[in-house]
Design a protein around this motif. Structure first.
Motif, mmCIF file in Angstrom:
data_model
loop_
_atom_site.group_PDB
_atom_site.id
_atom_site.type_symbol
_atom_site.label_atom_id
_atom_site.label_comp_id
_atom_site.label_asym_id
_atom_site.label_seq_id
_atom_site.Cartn_x
_atom_site.Cartn_y
_atom_site.Cartn_z
ATOM 1 N N ARG A 54 34.939 21.550 42.641
ATOM 2 C CA ARG A 54 36.210 20.992 43.076
ATOM 3 C C ARG A 54 36.675 21.835 44.263
ATOM 4 O O ARG A 54 36.192 22.955 44.471
ATOM 5 N N ARG A 55 37.575 21.296 45.035
ATOM 6 C CA ARG A 55 38.071 22.037 46.185
ATOM 7 C C ARG A 55 39.577 21.863 46.297
ATOM 8 O O ARG A 55 40.134 20.873 45.832
ATOM 9 N N LYS A 56 40.208 22.848 46.921
ATOM 10 C CA LYS A 56 41.664 22.818 47.000
ATOM 11 C C LYS A 56 42.122 23.566 48.247
ATOM 12 O O LYS A 56 41.536 24.585 48.616
ATOM 13 N N LYS A 57 43.167 23.052 48.879
ATOM 14 C CA LYS A 57 43.787 23.740 50.002
ATOM 15 C C LYS A 57 45.002 24.510 49.521
ATOM 16 O O LYS A 57 45.799 24.011 48.741
ATOM 17 N N TYR A 58 45.134 25.745 50.011
ATOM 18 C CA TYR A 58 46.251 26.591 49.610
ATOM 19 C C TYR A 58 47.188 26.917 50.765
ATOM 20 O O TYR A 58 48.390 27.064 50.567
ATOM 21 N N LYS A 84 42.222 33.206 39.413
ATOM 22 C CA LYS A 84 43.600 33.410 39.859
ATOM 23 C C LYS A 84 43.598 33.640 41.365
ATOM 24 O O LYS A 84 43.091 34.653 41.841
ATOM 25 N N ILE A 85 44.126 32.679 42.093
ATOM 26 C CA ILE A 85 44.163 32.767 43.547
ATOM 27 C C ILE A 85 45.518 33.288 43.983
ATOM 28 O O ILE A 85 46.550 32.684 43.700
ATOM 29 N N ARG A 86 45.507 34.426 44.647
ATOM 30 C CA ARG A 86 46.736 34.996 45.189
ATOM 31 C C ARG A 86 46.839 34.592 46.654
ATOM 32 O O ARG A 86 45.962 34.931 47.460
ATOM 33 N N ILE A 87 47.881 33.844 46.969
ATOM 34 C CA ILE A 87 48.030 33.306 48.322
ATOM 35 C C ILE A 87 47.938 34.413 49.364
ATOM 36 O O ILE A 87 47.269 34.274 50.393
ATOM 37 N N GLU A 88 48.583 35.539 49.092
ATOM 38 C CA GLU A 88 48.635 36.619 50.081
ATOM 39 C C GLU A 88 47.269 37.290 50.280
ATOM 40 O O GLU A 88 47.071 38.039 51.233
ATOM 41 N N GLN A 89 46.331 37.019 49.377
ATOM 42 C CA GLN A 89 45.030 37.687 49.473
ATOM 43 C C GLN A 89 43.921 36.766 49.999
ATOM 44 O O GLN A 89 42.801 37.209 50.228
ATOM 45 N N ILE A 90 44.228 35.497 50.220
ATOM 46 C CA ILE A 90 43.189 34.554 50.644
ATOM 47 C C ILE A 90 42.546 34.975 51.965
ATOM 48 O O ILE A 90 41.316 34.967 52.101
ATOM 49 N N VAL A 91 43.365 35.353 52.949
ATOM 50 C CA VAL A 91 42.818 35.751 54.256
ATOM 51 C C VAL A 91 41.908 36.964 54.091
ATOM 52 O O VAL A 91 40.827 37.043 54.698
ATOM 53 N N GLU A 149 40.073 46.140 54.924
ATOM 54 C CA GLU A 149 41.458 46.621 54.842
ATOM 55 C C GLU A 149 42.252 46.015 55.999
ATOM 56 O O GLU A 149 42.234 46.530 57.116
ATOM 57 N N LEU A 150 42.930 44.913 55.750
ATOM 58 C CA LEU A 150 43.633 44.195 56.816
ATOM 59 C C LEU A 150 45.122 44.510 56.868
ATOM 60 O O LEU A 150 45.764 44.305 57.897
ATOM 61 N N SER A 151 45.674 44.989 55.762
ATOM 62 C CA SER A 151 47.092 45.361 55.747
ATOM 63 C C SER A 151 47.214 46.734 55.114
ATOM 64 O O SER A 151 46.506 47.058 54.155
ATOM 65 N N LEU A 152 48.108 47.520 55.642
ATOM 66 C CA LEU A 152 48.231 48.909 55.227
ATOM 67 C C LEU A 152 48.874 49.022 53.853
ATOM 68 O O LEU A 152 49.986 48.567 53.637
ATOM 69 N N LYS A 153 48.142 49.621 52.922
ATOM 70 C CA LYS A 153 48.707 49.916 51.605
ATOM 71 C C LYS A 153 49.274 51.329 51.626
ATOM 72 O O LYS A 153 49.195 52.023 52.642
ATOM 73 N N ALA A 154 49.830 51.772 50.525
ATOM 74 C CA ALA A 154 50.373 53.129 50.443
ATOM 75 C C ALA A 154 49.289 54.139 50.823
ATOM 76 O O ALA A 154 48.136 54.034 50.384
ATOM 77 N N ARG A 155 49.662 55.102 51.650
ATOM 78 C CA ARG A 155 48.674 56.074 52.147
ATOM 79 C C ARG A 155 47.967 56.803 51.009
ATOM 80 O O ARG A 155 46.761 57.035 51.058
ATOM 81 N N THR A 156 48.718 57.172 49.976
ATOM 82 C CA THR A 156 48.114 57.900 48.859
ATOM 83 C C THR A 156 47.037 57.064 48.158
ATOM 84 O O THR A 156 45.992 57.581 47.764
#
Length: 212
Positions: A54-58, A84-91, A149-156
């Motif tokens: 199956r296919r789906k657009k998000y 579980k598809i997380r919209i913010e993580q698709i890219v 790593e496309l977005s900066l997470k906490a440095r630690t």
């Protein structure tokens, strides 16, 4: 489609859809070795009609993501929970597969020799959520882990992942938005402590991933 017959490449499609978080049709063209995008899309359409995919657009502007139906999951003895598809993580997840295609093209690493983060967590058991890279592979006798790593997470947290990768793998390959990003600056700094760090810009990866 009661007379529909599966072929070996269909099982390759099922296995690849199952082991990466998200897949696009252009990924499946390369992962399953289709001769052209048109041939790939026609076969995927038939697998959808036959009840295996199956296919789906998000997200607007992002093509369809492909998923296994329960029928296909049973055929390859896959986990049967709904992904579980997380919209913010698709890219990010698309970039991970783009990077796998880059590694396959540039370093001649078979896709079958790559272990994905999803597979590594499966080996651990899903109650153990320790950090794993996006995927790993062997290059000769050297183990390589890949981090997109496309977005900066906490440095630690970033530094902790770098240290973990240094302890567990011979090389850690980091994919960054560009060499002028804050992420790249931190990795450059950390490479003085952990010399197994290699940095590649996402634009270099995309040249080999069929989306340029």
């Amino acid at each position: 489609m009661s007379n529909f017959k599966l072929i070996e490449r269909d099982y390759v499609v099922f296995r690849e859809v199952n082991r990466w978080r998200v897949t696009l049709s252009r990924h499946l063209k390369t992962l399953a070795g289709f001769s052209s995008q048109r041939t790939c899309d026609r076969r995927l359409k038939k697998l959808i009609e036959a009840g295996f995919l199956r296919r789906k657009k998000y997200i607007y502007g992002v093509p369809y993501l492909y998923f296994l139906t329960r029928t296909a999951q049973v055929l390859i003895h896959a986990f049967t929970h709904e992904p579980k598809i997380r919209i913010e993580q698709i890219v990010h997840d698309i970039a991970v597969l783009d990077t796998a295609i880059f590694v396959h093209s540039e370093k001649a690493v078979p896709f079958s020799d790559m272990q994905t983060e999803k597979e590594l967590h499966g080996i651990d058991g899903f109650s153990n959520r320790r950090h794993h890279p996006d995927f790993i592979y062997q290059q000769g006798r050297r183990s390589v882990c890949v981090e997109v790593e496309l977005s900066l997470k906490a440095r630690t947290r970033l530094e902790k992942n770098i240290q973990s990768n240094f302890s567990n793998y011979d090389t850690q390959l980091w994919i960054v938005p560009d060499r002028h990003s804050k992420i790249s600056a931190i990795l450059e700094e950390q490479s003085r402590i952990y010399p197994n760090i290699q940095i590649i810009e996402l634009s270099e990866v995309k040249k080999h991933a069929g989306n340029h």
